[in-house]
Design an enzyme around this catalytic site. Structure first.
Site, PDB file in Angstrom:
ATOM      1  N   HIS A   1      33.274  50.120  26.949  1.00 10.11           N
ATOM      2  CA  HIS A   1      34.290  49.977  27.997  1.00 10.11           C
ATOM      3  C   HIS A   1      35.539  50.758  27.598  1.00 10.11           C
ATOM      4  O   HIS A   1      36.080  50.566  26.505  1.00 10.11           O
ATOM      5  CB  HIS A   1      34.627  48.502  28.192  1.00 10.11           C
ATOM      6  CG  HIS A   1      35.493  48.231  29.380  1.00 10.11           C
ATOM      7  ND1 HIS A   1      34.994  48.186  30.668  1.00 10.11           N
ATOM      8  CD2 HIS A   1      36.824  48.004  29.489  1.00 10.11           C
ATOM      9  CE1 HIS A   1      35.985  47.926  31.509  1.00 10.11           C
ATOM     10  NE2 HIS A   1      37.109  47.814  30.817  1.00 10.11           N
TER      11      HIS A   1
ATOM     12  N   HIS B   1      37.307  52.476  33.121  1.00  6.28           N
ATOM     13  CA  HIS B   1      38.065  51.576  33.995  1.00  6.28           C
ATOM     14  C   HIS B   1      39.449  52.194  34.230  1.00  6.28           C
ATOM     15  O   HIS B   1      40.285  52.223  33.330  1.00  6.28           O
ATOM     16  CB  HIS B   1      38.153  50.212  33.298  1.00  6.28           C
ATOM     17  CG  HIS B   1      39.013  49.209  33.988  1.00  6.28           C
ATOM     18  ND1 HIS B   1      39.419  48.042  33.377  1.00  6.28           N
ATOM     19  CD2 HIS B   1      39.552  49.184  35.240  1.00  6.28           C
ATOM     20  CE1 HIS B   1      40.167  47.346  34.211  1.00  6.28           C
ATOM     21  NE2 HIS B   1      40.272  48.019  35.337  1.00  6.28           N
TER      22      HIS B   1
ATOM     23  N   MET C   1      38.899  41.130  36.940  1.00  6.68           N
ATOM     24  CA  MET C   1      39.846  40.955  35.841  1.00  6.68           C
ATOM     25  C   MET C   1      40.146  39.467  35.680  1.00  6.68           C
ATOM     26  O   MET C   1      40.572  38.803  36.619  1.00  6.68           O
ATOM     27  CB  MET C   1      41.138  41.718  36.122  1.00  6.68           C
ATOM     28  CG  MET C   1      41.004  43.229  36.174  1.00  6.68           C
ATOM     29  SD  MET C   1      40.343  43.940  34.632  1.00  6.68           S
ATOM     30  CE  MET C   1      41.582  43.384  33.435  1.00  6.68           C
TER      31      MET C   1
ATOM     32  N   PHE D   1      47.099  44.896  28.773  1.00  6.93           N
ATOM     33  CA  PHE D   1      47.082  44.666  27.333  1.00  6.93           C
ATOM     34  C   PHE D   1      45.847  43.891  26.920  1.00  6.93           C
ATOM     35  O   PHE D   1      45.359  43.052  27.677  1.00  6.93           O
ATOM     36  CB  PHE D   1      48.334  43.891  26.891  1.00  6.93           C
ATOM     37  CG  PHE D   1      49.622  44.601  27.181  1.00  6.93           C
ATOM     38  CD1 PHE D   1      50.123  45.552  26.301  1.00  6.93           C
ATOM     39  CD2 PHE D   1      50.319  44.345  28.347  1.00  6.93           C
ATOM     40  CE1 PHE D   1      51.296  46.220  26.576  1.00  6.93           C
ATOM     41  CE2 PHE D   1      51.504  45.011  28.628  1.00  6.93           C
ATOM     42  CZ  PHE D   1      51.992  45.953  27.742  1.00  6.93           C
ATOM     43  N   GLY D   2      45.360  44.161  25.717  1.00 12.79           N
ATOM     44  CA  GLY D   2      44.243  43.419  25.176  1.00 12.79           C
ATOM     45  C   GLY D   2      44.717  42.123  24.535  1.00 12.79           C
ATOM     46  O   GLY D   2      45.909  41.909  24.317  1.00 12.79           O
TER      47      GLY D   2
ATOM     48  N   ASP E   1      36.298  41.105  32.718  1.00 14.45           N
ATOM     49  CA  ASP E   1      37.117  41.708  31.669  1.00 14.45           C
ATOM     50  C   ASP E   1      38.377  40.879  31.451  1.00 14.45           C
ATOM     51  O   ASP E   1      39.195  40.733  32.364  1.00 14.45           O
ATOM     52  CB  ASP E   1      37.496  43.136  32.083  1.00 14.45           C
ATOM     53  CG  ASP E   1      38.312  43.874  31.028  1.00 14.45           C
ATOM     54  OD1 ASP E   1      38.545  43.318  29.936  1.00 14.45           O
ATOM     55  OD2 ASP E   1      38.712  45.024  31.312  1.00 14.45           O
ATOM     56  N   GLY E   2      38.517  40.345  30.231  1.00 14.80           N
ATOM     57  CA  GLY E   2      39.749  39.658  29.876  1.00 14.80           C
ATOM     58  C   GLY E   2      39.522  38.282  29.282  1.00 14.80           C
ATOM     59  O   GLY E   2      39.046  37.369  29.957  1.00 14.80           O
ATOM     60  N   GLY E   3      39.830  38.131  28.008  1.00 15.56           N
ATOM     61  CA  GLY E   3      39.737  36.831  27.373  1.00 15.56           C
ATOM     62  C   GLY E   3      38.329  36.314  27.190  1.00 15.56           C
ATOM     63  O   GLY E   3      38.130  35.101  27.030  1.00 15.56           O
TER      64      GLY E   3
ATOM     65  N   GLY F   1      36.893  42.810  23.941  1.00 16.43           N
ATOM     66  CA  GLY F   1      37.677  43.719  23.115  1.00 16.43           C
ATOM     67  C   GLY F   1      37.995  43.117  21.769  1.00 16.43           C
ATOM     68  O   GLY F   1      37.321  43.376  20.771  1.00 16.43           O
ATOM     69  N   SER F   2      39.022  42.269  21.728  1.00 16.71           N
ATOM     70  CA  SER F   2      39.429  41.678  20.463  1.00 16.71           C
ATOM     71  C   SER F   2      38.354  40.763  19.888  1.00 16.71           C
ATOM     72  O   SER F   2      38.254  40.615  18.666  1.00 16.71           O
ATOM     73  CB  SER F   2      40.748  40.911  20.640  1.00 16.71           C
ATOM     74  OG  SER F   2      40.640  39.930  21.655  1.00 16.71           O
TER      75      SER F   2
END
Length: 231
Positions: free
Chosen positions: A36, A69, A140, A146-147, A178-180, A200-201
């Site tokens: 991604h 994205h 989202m 921000f990540g 995408d997100g958390g 991501g993280s």
């Protein structure tokens, strides 16, 4: 039992950019399904990241699909450049496109899979007359930019609403979230209707990419299997 398999898409936003090629190769070997790529312009979202040159560089180091994205204003101006750079998928925000039907079909005309993205406050109903033209929908579950943000719980109802809308229309489109997304949230996300989870993280912040991706897939697949609907 559902026959859909969870896909994990590590987001390079959380990778070490000083050794990005190595990071991408590492998550590919660790079992990632998609890479991604978050593109931000400092206008549509309050951050600036990368452009087509980085996508071109990534294309040379991985065989995985590059999920680009575009969190940018006026995405129509740049879709050709990202397609030429090697994007496999290009997703654009409903909120950034004046004529999103035109934009989606322009992406597909370039031989790239096209997706629409919804910010947390944007209703899935905005896509009702576009779903038949889409290759995927990205929801989202944080406000983009921000990540490392926390998952917005109301996103679960939104994912479920979109999955029900697709069922009513008798049209299957993969839902990406995408997100958390992490060990604590992924089962609920996939149970609600997601097929592809951006992490991501959760991945790049771990000490063992392979173990992390394996666990995310196990938890995510459990949620998919709980749906009880074959696709």
């Amino acid at each position: 039992m559902n026959d859909m398999k969870i896909q994990i898409a590590p987001s390079i936003l959380s990778a070490d950019f000083g050794r990005l090629a190595e990071e991408v190769r590492s998550v590919e070997m660790a079992g990632a399904d998609v890479i991604h790529v978050d593109v931000m312009d400092g206008h549509f979202v309050p951050n600036i990241t990368i452009g087509p040159m980085v996508v071109k560089a990534l294309r040379s180091v991985t065989n995985l699909p590059l999920d680009v994205h575009l969190m940018i204003e006026f995405p129509d101006r740049y879709i050709d450049a990202f397609a030429q750079a090697g994007a496999s998928w290009i997703t654009v925000h409903v909120e950034a496109c004046t004529h999103i039907h035109r934009t989606i079909n322009a992406i597909k005309a370039l031989g790239v899979k096209a997706g629409a993205v919804l910010n947390p406050a944007t209703s899935p109903s905005t896509l009702e007359y576009l779903l038949a033209d889409l290759d995927l929908v990205l929801i989202m579950s944080v406000n983009p930019g921000f990540g490392g943000q926390h998952f917005i719980p109301s996103s679960l109802g939104k994912i479920g609403h979109l999955r029900k809308l697709l069922a009513i229309l008798d049209h299957y489109v993969p839902i990406e979230v995408d997100g958390g997304v992490n060990f604590q949230t992924i089962e609920a996300v996939t149970s609600a209707g997601a097929d592809i989870c951006v992490a991501g993280s959760a991945v790049f912040g771990s000490h063992d990419y392979e173990a992390t991706i394996k666990k995310l897939k196990e938890l995510g697949q459990k949620g998919i299997d709980e749906r009880g609907v074959s696709v």
